[in-house]
Design an enzyme around this catalytic site. Sequence first.
Site, PDB file in Angstrom:
ATOM      1  N   MET A  85     -10.338 -24.086 -21.193  1.00 27.08           N
ATOM      2  CA  MET A  85     -10.805 -25.010 -22.224  1.00 27.08           C
ATOM      3  C   MET A  85      -9.748 -26.100 -22.447  1.00 27.08           C
ATOM      4  O   MET A  85      -8.561 -25.865 -22.241  1.00 27.08           O
ATOM      5  CB  MET A  85     -11.082 -24.251 -23.531  1.00 27.08           C
ATOM      6  CG  MET A  85     -12.320 -23.373 -23.461  1.00 27.08           C
ATOM      7  SD  MET A  85     -12.644 -22.495 -25.012  1.00 27.08           S
ATOM      8  CE  MET A  85     -13.133 -23.845 -26.101  1.00 27.08           C
ATOM      9  N   GLU A 161     -20.815 -26.802 -19.029  1.00 25.92           N
ATOM     10  CA  GLU A 161     -20.848 -25.413 -19.529  1.00 25.92           C
ATOM     11  C   GLU A 161     -21.592 -24.516 -18.537  1.00 25.92           C
ATOM     12  O   GLU A 161     -22.419 -23.674 -18.921  1.00 25.92           O
ATOM     13  CB  GLU A 161     -21.507 -25.335 -20.921  1.00 25.92           C
ATOM     14  CG  GLU A 161     -20.944 -26.280 -21.964  1.00 25.92           C
ATOM     15  CD  GLU A 161     -19.479 -26.003 -22.306  1.00 25.92           C
ATOM     16  OE1 GLU A 161     -18.945 -24.938 -21.915  1.00 25.92           O
ATOM     17  OE2 GLU A 161     -18.862 -26.870 -22.957  1.00 25.92           O
ATOM     18  N   ALA A 162     -21.278 -24.682 -17.265  1.00 22.46           N
ATOM     19  CA  ALA A 162     -22.022 -23.997 -16.197  1.00 22.46           C
ATOM     20  C   ALA A 162     -21.924 -22.475 -16.287  1.00 22.46           C
ATOM     21  O   ALA A 162     -22.794 -21.766 -15.779  1.00 22.46           O
ATOM     22  CB  ALA A 162     -21.495 -24.461 -14.844  1.00 22.46           C
ATOM     23  N   TYR A 192     -11.882 -15.452 -21.699  1.00 23.21           N
ATOM     24  CA  TYR A 192     -10.625 -15.255 -22.443  1.00 23.21           C
ATOM     25  C   TYR A 192      -9.830 -14.047 -21.929  1.00 23.21           C
ATOM     26  O   TYR A 192      -8.642 -13.923 -22.210  1.00 23.21           O
ATOM     27  CB  TYR A 192     -10.916 -15.115 -23.950  1.00 23.21           C
ATOM     28  CG  TYR A 192     -11.493 -13.777 -24.342  1.00 23.21           C
ATOM     29  CD1 TYR A 192     -12.834 -13.470 -24.088  1.00 23.21           C
ATOM     30  CD2 TYR A 192     -10.713 -12.798 -24.952  1.00 23.21           C
ATOM     31  CE1 TYR A 192     -13.370 -12.240 -24.442  1.00 23.21           C
ATOM     32  CE2 TYR A 192     -11.244 -11.568 -25.307  1.00 23.21           C
ATOM     33  CZ  TYR A 192     -12.573 -11.291 -25.042  1.00 23.21           C
ATOM     34  OH  TYR A 192     -13.099 -10.064 -25.377  1.00 23.21           O
ATOM     35  N   CYS A 220       4.010 -24.338 -25.749  1.00 24.13           N
ATOM     36  CA  CYS A 220       5.254 -24.836 -25.137  1.00 24.13           C
ATOM     37  C   CYS A 220       5.084 -26.163 -24.405  1.00 24.13           C
ATOM     38  O   CYS A 220       6.072 -26.756 -23.973  1.00 24.13           O
ATOM     39  CB  CYS A 220       5.831 -23.794 -24.178  1.00 24.13           C
ATOM     40  SG  CYS A 220       4.833 -23.598 -22.690  1.00 24.13           S
ATOM     41  N   TYR A 245     -10.058 -20.899 -29.936  1.00 22.77           N
ATOM     42  CA  TYR A 245      -9.414 -20.839 -28.613  1.00 22.77           C
ATOM     43  C   TYR A 245      -8.228 -21.789 -28.522  1.00 22.77           C
ATOM     44  O   TYR A 245      -8.199 -22.813 -29.192  1.00 22.77           O
ATOM     45  CB  TYR A 245     -10.419 -21.236 -27.527  1.00 22.77           C
ATOM     46  CG  TYR A 245     -11.601 -20.307 -27.411  1.00 22.77           C
ATOM     47  CD1 TYR A 245     -11.500 -19.109 -26.711  1.00 22.77           C
ATOM     48  CD2 TYR A 245     -12.823 -20.634 -28.020  1.00 22.77           C
ATOM     49  CE1 TYR A 245     -12.599 -18.261 -26.586  1.00 22.77           C
ATOM     50  CE2 TYR A 245     -13.923 -19.785 -27.903  1.00 22.77           C
ATOM     51  CZ  TYR A 245     -13.808 -18.598 -27.187  1.00 22.77           C
ATOM     52  OH  TYR A 245     -14.886 -17.764 -27.071  1.00 22.77           O
TER      53      TYR A 245
HETATM   54  N1  LIG Z   1      -5.554 -27.911 -28.005  1.00 22.13           N
HETATM   55  C1  LIG Z   1      -6.411 -28.938 -28.126  1.00 22.13           C
HETATM   56  N2  LIG Z   1      -7.187 -29.047 -29.202  1.00 22.13           N
HETATM   57  C2  LIG Z   1      -8.093 -30.046 -29.313  1.00 22.13           C
HETATM   58  N3  LIG Z   1      -8.255 -31.016 -28.387  1.00 22.13           N
HETATM   59  C3  LIG Z   1      -7.494 -30.955 -27.313  1.00 22.13           C
HETATM   60  C4  LIG Z   1      -6.529 -29.917 -27.135  1.00 22.13           C
HETATM   61  N4  LIG Z   1      -5.938 -30.118 -25.963  1.00 22.13           N
HETATM   62  C5  LIG Z   1      -6.507 -31.245 -25.447  1.00 22.13           C
HETATM   63  N5  LIG Z   1      -7.423 -31.746 -26.254  1.00 22.13           N
HETATM   64  C6  LIG Z   1      -8.260 -32.933 -26.045  1.00 22.13           C
HETATM   65  O1  LIG Z   1      -9.385 -32.539 -25.281  1.00 22.13           O
HETATM   66  C7  LIG Z   1      -9.600 -33.482 -24.254  1.00 22.13           C
HETATM   67  C8  LIG Z   1     -10.337 -32.819 -23.124  1.00 22.13           C
HETATM   68  O2  LIG Z   1     -11.613 -32.461 -23.620  1.00 22.13           O
HETATM   69  P1  LIG Z   1     -12.777 -31.955 -22.681  1.00 22.13           P
HETATM   70  O3  LIG Z   1     -13.014 -32.936 -21.568  1.00 22.13           O
HETATM   71  O4  LIG Z   1     -13.926 -31.648 -23.579  1.00 22.13           O
HETATM   72  O5  LIG Z   1     -12.157 -30.613 -22.056  1.00 22.13           O
HETATM   73  P2  LIG Z   1     -12.902 -29.319 -21.491  1.00 22.13           P
HETATM   74  O6  LIG Z   1     -14.314 -29.693 -21.162  1.00 22.13           O
HETATM   75  O7  LIG Z   1     -12.120 -28.905 -20.285  1.00 22.13           O
HETATM   76  O8  LIG Z   1     -12.823 -28.275 -22.561  1.00 22.13           O
HETATM   77  C9  LIG Z   1      -8.222 -33.938 -23.888  1.00 22.13           C
HETATM   78  O9  LIG Z   1      -8.264 -35.210 -23.299  1.00 22.13           O
HETATM   79  C10 LIG Z   1      -7.525 -33.961 -25.242  1.00 22.13           C
HETATM   80  O10 LIG Z   1      -7.730 -35.207 -25.883  1.00 22.13           O
HETATM   81  C1  LIG Z   2     -12.804 -18.758 -23.014  1.00 19.25           C
HETATM   82  C2  LIG Z   2     -14.211 -18.573 -23.496  1.00 19.25           C
HETATM   83  C3  LIG Z   2     -14.934 -19.649 -23.962  1.00 19.25           C
HETATM   84  N1  LIG Z   2     -16.188 -19.491 -24.401  1.00 19.25           N
HETATM   85  C4  LIG Z   2     -16.955 -20.634 -24.920  1.00 19.25           C
HETATM   86  C5  LIG Z   2     -16.229 -21.462 -25.927  1.00 19.25           C
HETATM   87  C6  LIG Z   2     -16.834 -22.830 -25.764  1.00 19.25           C
HETATM   88  O1  LIG Z   2     -18.023 -22.853 -26.559  1.00 19.25           O
HETATM   89  C7  LIG Z   2     -17.191 -22.877 -24.277  1.00 19.25           C
HETATM   90  C8  LIG Z   2     -16.186 -23.615 -23.442  1.00 19.25           C
HETATM   91  O2  LIG Z   2     -16.192 -24.985 -23.748  1.00 19.25           O
HETATM   92  P1  LIG Z   2     -15.220 -26.072 -23.045  1.00 19.25           P
HETATM   93  O3  LIG Z   2     -16.124 -27.259 -22.846  1.00 19.25           O
HETATM   94  O4  LIG Z   2     -14.720 -25.518 -21.748  1.00 19.25           O
HETATM   95  O5  LIG Z   2     -14.140 -26.369 -23.999  1.00 19.25           O
HETATM   96  O6  LIG Z   2     -17.228 -21.519 -23.847  1.00 19.25           O
HETATM   97  C9  LIG Z   2     -16.798 -18.242 -24.380  1.00 19.25           C
HETATM   98  O7  LIG Z   2     -17.983 -18.085 -24.755  1.00 19.25           O
HETATM   99  N2  LIG Z   2     -16.087 -17.162 -23.929  1.00 19.25           N
HETATM  100  C10 LIG Z   2     -14.817 -17.285 -23.481  1.00 19.25           C
HETATM  101  O8  LIG Z   2     -14.209 -16.255 -23.066  1.00 19.25           O
HETATM  102 ZN   LIG Z   3       3.283 -21.933 -22.923  1.00 21.57          ZN
END
Ligand SMILES: Nc1ncnc2c1ncn2[C@@H]1O[C@H](COP(=O)(O)OP(=O)(O)O)[C@@H](O)[C@H]1O
Ligand SMILES: Cc1cn([C@H]2C[C@H](O)[C@@H](COP(=O)(O)O)O2)c(=O)[nH]c1=O
Ligand SMILES: [Zn+2]
Length: 279
Positions: A85, A161-162, A192, A220, A245
């Site tokens: 995530m 969200e595949a 997770y 970190c 998360y």
């Molecule tokens: N810990 C965090 N909490 C909230 N937003 C974050 C965090 N880390 C990164 N981001 C933001 O989330 C963006 C990426 O979002 P997104 O494309 O939706 O990621 P993913 O789909 O992989 O979850 C990053 O460019 C950053 O701005």
């Molecule tokens: C790690 C993990 C994630 N999920 C859920 C939480 C979010 O709704 C999506 C992931 O969204 P993102 O676009 O990649 O940020 O999946 C879950 O259901 N179970 C897990 O273990």
């Molecule tokens: Zn770390």
Amino acid sequence: MRSVCAMTALLSVCSSTSLRSSAFIPRAPFLSLPFRRDLSCSKLRLARSISTAAAAVKARAGGGRPLMEVRAAQSGEIHVIVGPMFAGKTTALIRRVQAEAATGRTVALIKSDKDNRYGLDSAVTHDGTKMACWALPKLSSFQDKLGTEAYDKVDVIGIDEAQFFDDLYDFCCKAADHDGKIVVVAGLDGDYKRNKFGSVLDIIPLADSVTKLTARCELCGHRAFFTLRKTQETRTEFIGGADVYMPVCRQHYLDGQIVIEATRIVMEVERSTVTHALK
Ligand SMILES: Nc1ncnc2c1ncn2[C@@H]1O[C@H](COP(=O)(O)OP(=O)(O)O)[C@@H](O)[C@H]1O
Ligand SMILES: Cc1cn([C@H]2C[C@H](O)[C@@H](COP(=O)(O)O)O2)c(=O)[nH]c1=O
Ligand SMILES: [Zn+2]
């Protein structure tokens, strides 16, 4: 026996028509089947005639479906984007789909309707970028939702969200191999617990490209490969964002597991102490 006859028929149809008349006759035609979208006209004609020949063989073998229904003339593609995530998967997916749209291709974006964090009409990144999408319970409902005519016009299908789609493998196979679509898939490779999540890893053998993105460890700042769940929830599927998360590096994933397990033990001891005191 039937398949030997079918192959002989296919070879004779190919060699007696397009291959012989083409100026670009490959020495080993079946080793040089065209896979790229930017095929030269003669190669495209070759691909079409091989498809048509294959369709003719299939129809002759009792398939009975119209010729053009059997296989799309142009080759599809599958591109997979994975990572924890907050790694930028949705951002990369939206960028890719929008870039394809800018070249004149017809695009469609799908997400799972299980992810209702920001409503169902758009895919939204963690930093607020949005794109209109179809929120579906399963991918197989996409063609019905759109209607066949509109589906046939779509060149590029994005899937966000595949991990939540059980029919990911079958959908990608059909869309790319049979229907000639470019499919761009974004999802979590692991949950997770760092177990494989849904069918995302199952489509790697089908893919043209696989990109694993990383986030920044919230503890970190190093590269984060994993997603730590901060709560005691144990269901694999549990929708949430930064409240539930966080992206972490290997060391902080392991430290986090210890903290969560210790918390669980303390809570259990407290609960049993309270129950005991009430008796
Ligand atoms: N810990 C965090 N909490 C909230 N937003 C974050 C965090 N880390 C990164 N981001 C933001 O989330 C963006 C990426 O979002 P997104 O494309 O939706 O990621 P993913 O789909 O992989 O979850 C990053 O460019 C950053 O701005
Ligand atoms: C790690 C993990 C994630 N999920 C859920 C939480 C979010 O709704 C999506 C992931 O969204 P993102 O676009 O990649 O940020 O999946 C879950 O259901 N179970 C897990 O273990
Ligand atoms: Zn770390």
